[in-house]
Design a protein around this motif. Sequence first.
Motif, mmCIF file in Angstrom:
data_model
loop_
_atom_site.group_PDB
_atom_site.id
_atom_site.type_symbol
_atom_site.label_atom_id
_atom_site.label_comp_id
_atom_site.label_asym_id
_atom_site.label_seq_id
_atom_site.Cartn_x
_atom_site.Cartn_y
_atom_site.Cartn_z
ATOM 1 N N ARG A 161 -105.385 -10.685 31.401
ATOM 2 C CA ARG A 161 -104.694 -10.836 30.128
ATOM 3 C C ARG A 161 -103.764 -12.027 30.194
ATOM 4 N N LYS A 162 -103.581 -12.655 29.043
ATOM 5 C CA LYS A 162 -102.618 -13.741 28.967
ATOM 6 C C LYS A 162 -101.217 -13.142 28.894
ATOM 7 N N PRO A 163 -100.266 -13.742 29.562
ATOM 8 C CA PRO A 163 -98.899 -13.222 29.455
ATOM 9 C C PRO A 163 -98.357 -13.477 28.049
ATOM 10 N N PRO A 164 -97.520 -12.593 27.546
ATOM 11 C CA PRO A 164 -96.975 -12.802 26.193
ATOM 12 C C PRO A 164 -96.087 -14.032 26.142
ATOM 13 N N LYS A 165 -96.130 -14.712 25.008
ATOM 14 C CA LYS A 165 -95.307 -15.905 24.836
ATOM 15 C C LYS A 165 -93.855 -15.494 24.620
ATOM 16 N N LYS A 166 -92.964 -16.283 25.171
ATOM 17 C CA LYS A 166 -91.546 -16.004 24.989
ATOM 18 C C LYS A 166 -91.103 -16.561 23.647
ATOM 19 N N ALA A 167 -90.396 -15.761 22.898
ATOM 20 C CA ALA A 167 -89.893 -16.196 21.601
ATOM 21 C C ALA A 167 -88.693 -17.105 21.806
ATOM 22 N N ALA A 168 -88.575 -18.082 20.939
ATOM 23 C CA ALA A 168 -87.442 -18.994 21.017
ATOM 24 C C ALA A 168 -86.172 -18.226 20.656
ATOM 25 N N LYS A 169 -85.138 -18.434 21.422
ATOM 26 C CA LYS A 169 -83.882 -17.741 21.180
ATOM 27 C C LYS A 169 -83.049 -18.570 20.224
ATOM 28 N N ARG A 170 -82.624 -17.964 19.139
ATOM 29 C CA ARG A 170 -81.840 -18.657 18.123
ATOM 30 C C ARG A 170 -80.426 -18.852 18.634
ATOM 31 N N GLN A 171 -79.931 -20.060 18.435
ATOM 32 C CA GLN A 171 -78.572 -20.369 18.863
ATOM 33 C C GLN A 171 -77.766 -20.776 17.641
ATOM 34 N N LYS A 172 -76.770 -19.975 17.314
ATOM 35 C CA LYS A 172 -75.945 -20.259 16.147
ATOM 36 C C LYS A 172 -75.032 -21.443 16.421
ATOM 37 N N PHE A 173 -74.686 -22.142 15.341
ATOM 38 C CA PHE A 173 -73.723 -23.234 15.447
ATOM 39 C C PHE A 173 -72.340 -22.637 15.656
ATOM 40 N N THR A 174 -71.598 -23.217 16.572
ATOM 41 C CA THR A 174 -70.234 -22.751 16.809
ATOM 42 C C THR A 174 -69.310 -23.367 15.755
ATOM 43 N N GLU A 175 -68.086 -22.874 15.708
ATOM 44 C CA GLU A 175 -67.119 -23.423 14.754
ATOM 45 C C GLU A 175 -66.780 -24.869 15.087
ATOM 46 N N VAL A 176 -66.753 -25.192 16.373
ATOM 47 C CA VAL A 176 -66.469 -26.562 16.804
ATOM 48 C C VAL A 176 -67.566 -27.494 16.299
ATOM 49 N N GLU A 177 -68.820 -27.078 16.444
ATOM 50 C CA GLU A 177 -69.939 -27.892 15.970
ATOM 51 C C GLU A 177 -69.915 -28.029 14.453
ATOM 52 N N THR A 178 -69.597 -26.955 13.763
ATOM 53 C CA THR A 178 -69.542 -26.992 12.303
ATOM 54 C C THR A 178 -68.450 -27.945 11.823
#
Length: 99
Positions: free
Chosen positions: A22-39
């Motif tokens: 079997r093919k190993p399951p693909k890893k889902a991309a982890k969402r990274q929120k914008f920090t207040e400093v970045e905003t």
Amino acid sequence: MDEDDHTISDEDEEEYEGKRKRKPPKKAAKRQKFTEVETEEIKTNFSEYLKSGICQRNQQVEDAKHKSRKKNGQIWKRSNDKIIEKISAMNPGLFFLTL
């Protein structure tokens, strides 16, 4: 058995099934929120675009990322498309038409 007989016996089928992998399951991309400093950094670097309601281009984002890196900012770590999406989401006048 003749040469035309292409059936697989039960024993051969069990042996063949055991070799499938079997093919190993693909890893889902982890969402990274914008920090207040970045905003806040986005608000200061792209204030003219937020006020005017127009979309910035890739070159303007690249320029802002270079400035951010020189000033030890945070947005230079993000990809251009994510920065553009964030600015578009922050821009209130972009999607509404006034009559």
